[in-house]
Design a protein around this motif. Structure first.
Motif, short mmCIF file in Angstrom:
data_model
loop_
_atom_site.label_atom_id
_atom_site.label_comp_id
_atom_site.label_asym_id
_atom_site.label_seq_id
_atom_site.Cartn_x
_atom_site.Cartn_y
_atom_site.Cartn_z
N GLY A 198 -2.48 -3.60 -12.10
CA GLY A 198 -1.97 -3.79 -10.75
C GLY A 198 -0.78 -2.91 -10.45
O GLY A 198 -0.48 -1.96 -11.19
N ALA A 199 -0.10 -3.23 -9.38
CA ALA A 199 1.00 -2.42 -8.90
C ALA A 199 2.19 -2.45 -9.85
O ALA A 199 2.51 -3.48 -10.43
N ARG A 200 2.82 -1.29 -10.00
CA ARG A 200 4.06 -1.21 -10.78
C ARG A 200 5.22 -1.76 -9.96
O ARG A 200 5.28 -1.57 -8.74
N TRP A 232 -3.29 0.95 -3.70
CA TRP A 232 -2.44 -0.22 -3.91
C TRP A 232 -1.34 0.07 -4.92
O TRP A 232 -1.60 0.56 -6.02
N GLY A 233 -0.11 -0.23 -4.52
CA GLY A 233 1.03 -0.04 -5.40
C GLY A 233 1.98 0.99 -4.82
O GLY A 233 1.75 2.19 -4.94
N ARG A 234 3.02 0.53 -4.18
CA ARG A 234 3.96 1.46 -3.54
C ARG A 234 4.55 2.44 -4.55
O ARG A 234 4.84 3.59 -4.22
N PHE A 235 4.74 1.99 -5.80
CA PHE A 235 5.31 2.84 -6.84
C PHE A 235 4.26 3.25 -7.86
O PHE A 235 4.58 3.61 -9.00
N TRP A 241 0.82 -1.20 0.00
CA TRP A 241 0.00 0.00 0.00
C TRP A 241 0.86 1.25 0.00
O TRP A 241 1.90 1.31 0.64
N ALA A 242 0.39 2.26 -0.71
CA ALA A 242 0.97 3.60 -0.64
C ALA A 242 0.01 4.44 0.19
O ALA A 242 -1.21 4.32 0.06
N TYR A 243 0.56 5.29 1.07
CA TYR A 243 -0.27 6.07 1.98
C TYR A 243 -0.09 7.56 1.74
O TYR A 243 1.05 8.05 1.65
N GLY A 244 -1.20 8.27 1.65
CA GLY A 244 -1.16 9.71 1.50
C GLY A 244 -1.02 10.38 2.85
O GLY A 244 -1.16 9.75 3.91
N PRO A 245 -0.76 11.68 2.87
CA PRO A 245 -0.56 12.40 4.14
C PRO A 245 -1.78 12.40 5.04
O PRO A 245 -1.65 12.58 6.25
#
Length: 312
Positions: free
Chosen positions: A67-69, A30-33, A20-24
């Motif tokens: 999906g995620a890169r 989904w997708g750290r990159f 997971w990537a999280y915003g402020p």
């Protein structure tokens, strides 16, 4: 269509991007990159959609394979890889059209749009699909759509059949730079063809074509005349460095007037329904002739700016 009941979420080693990537504000995606997906149409009014497995994010909805890169992975490469892994989409069987980017600041999702070069049947190749189906464009809105795909579908649908086409007046473009081209016209034209092939492979910015979204992959026609007609003989303009690019590049070797050949290529592109048709030339008379056919004109500087961005 093929269907299956997945046994559960996949296990085992993951790429670092599968997180997971999280915003402020705590929003997660989904997708750290970042992530990417492929919207492909079959040329007969249908698009390939995926019925997402229940345990996935927004499970039970319909969307596109994606999906995620992976770490360091280009968004287009990610979309083609994910669609191959999830739906058996042939990676070398897609003619790219355009890419739309949703940018949340901390995360991006790239929708890559393309057309199948040849008919193919999708195959459920992993655990992330309940079903895969070619859905008529007019019936897509009847399905429970993934929220992200649903929000972008109207804009994507409006441009799904858009095919820009760039016609290059090679003599005029080559002649616009006093670099000694007159000593080896075929060699100068070879360099031009290499630049077009490189640009056709990576696409060009939408603003330069007056189109929406981020990037487009036009069809390209390069018109050669005189001694320059010897350029590219025995080579494949759809290959760069020996690697197939899938780029749509046609080379026209004018038997007579190069201007007449540019006009003929423009007329054919307009008649085929390609739009916009952009002619690259600084010749005023030729400009008037192609604009009368409904084409737009860009100068050699426009072309050089874009090839410089890809190091061509």
């Amino acid at each position: 269509m093929p269907a299956a009941t997945p046994p559960g979420p996949p296990t085992g080693p993951r790429d670092p991007g599968d997180a997971w990537a999280y915003g402020p504000d705590g929003t997660k995606a989904w997708g750290r990159f970042g992530a990417a997906g492929l919207l492909v149409d079959d040329g007969a009014g249908r698009v390939l959609l995926q019925h997402r497995v229940e345990w996935s994010h927004h499970g039970g909805t319909w969307g596109i394979p994606g999906g995620a890169r992976h770490q360091g992975e280009d968004a287009v490469a990610a979309a083609l890889r994910e669609s191959a892994e999830e739906a058996g989409v042939p990676e070398d069987g897609i003619a790219l059209r355009h890419a739309a980017v949703l940018d949340l600041g901390f995360w991006t999702y790239t929708t890559v749009v393309g057309r199948a070069r040849e008919p193919f049947e999708p195959v459920i190749a992993d655990r992330e699909s309940l079903a895969l189906s070619w859905v008529p464009v007019a019936e897509v809105d009847d399905l429970p759509l993934h929220p992200g795909f649903g929000a972008s579908w109207a804009a994507l649908r409006a441009s799904i059949a858009t095919v820009p086409h760039v016609v290059v007046d090679a003599a005029n473009v080559v002649g616009s730079v006093p670099d000694g081209w007159w000593r080896d016209r075929a060699g100068a034209a070879d360099r031009l063809l290499s630049a077009v092939t490189a640009l056709a492979a990576v696409g060009t910015d939408a603003d330069g074509l007056g189109l929406p979204f981020a990037r487009w992959w036009p069809r390209w026609t390069v018109v050669l005349e005189g001694a320059a007609r010897a350029a590219g003989v025995g080579t494949d303009p759809g290959r760069a460095g020996g690697v197939a690019t899938g780029a749509a590049v046609e080379v026209v070797r004018a038997a007579g007037s190069g201007d007449d050949a540019v006009v003929a290529a423009t007329r054919a592109a307009v008649a085929a329904g390609d739009a916009p048709v952009v002619v690259v030339t600084a010749d005023r008379e030729l400009r008037a002739r192609v604009e009368a056919l409904g084409a737009e004109v860009r100068g050699p500087g426009w072309f050089r700016d874009r090839t410089a961005s890809v190091g061509a």
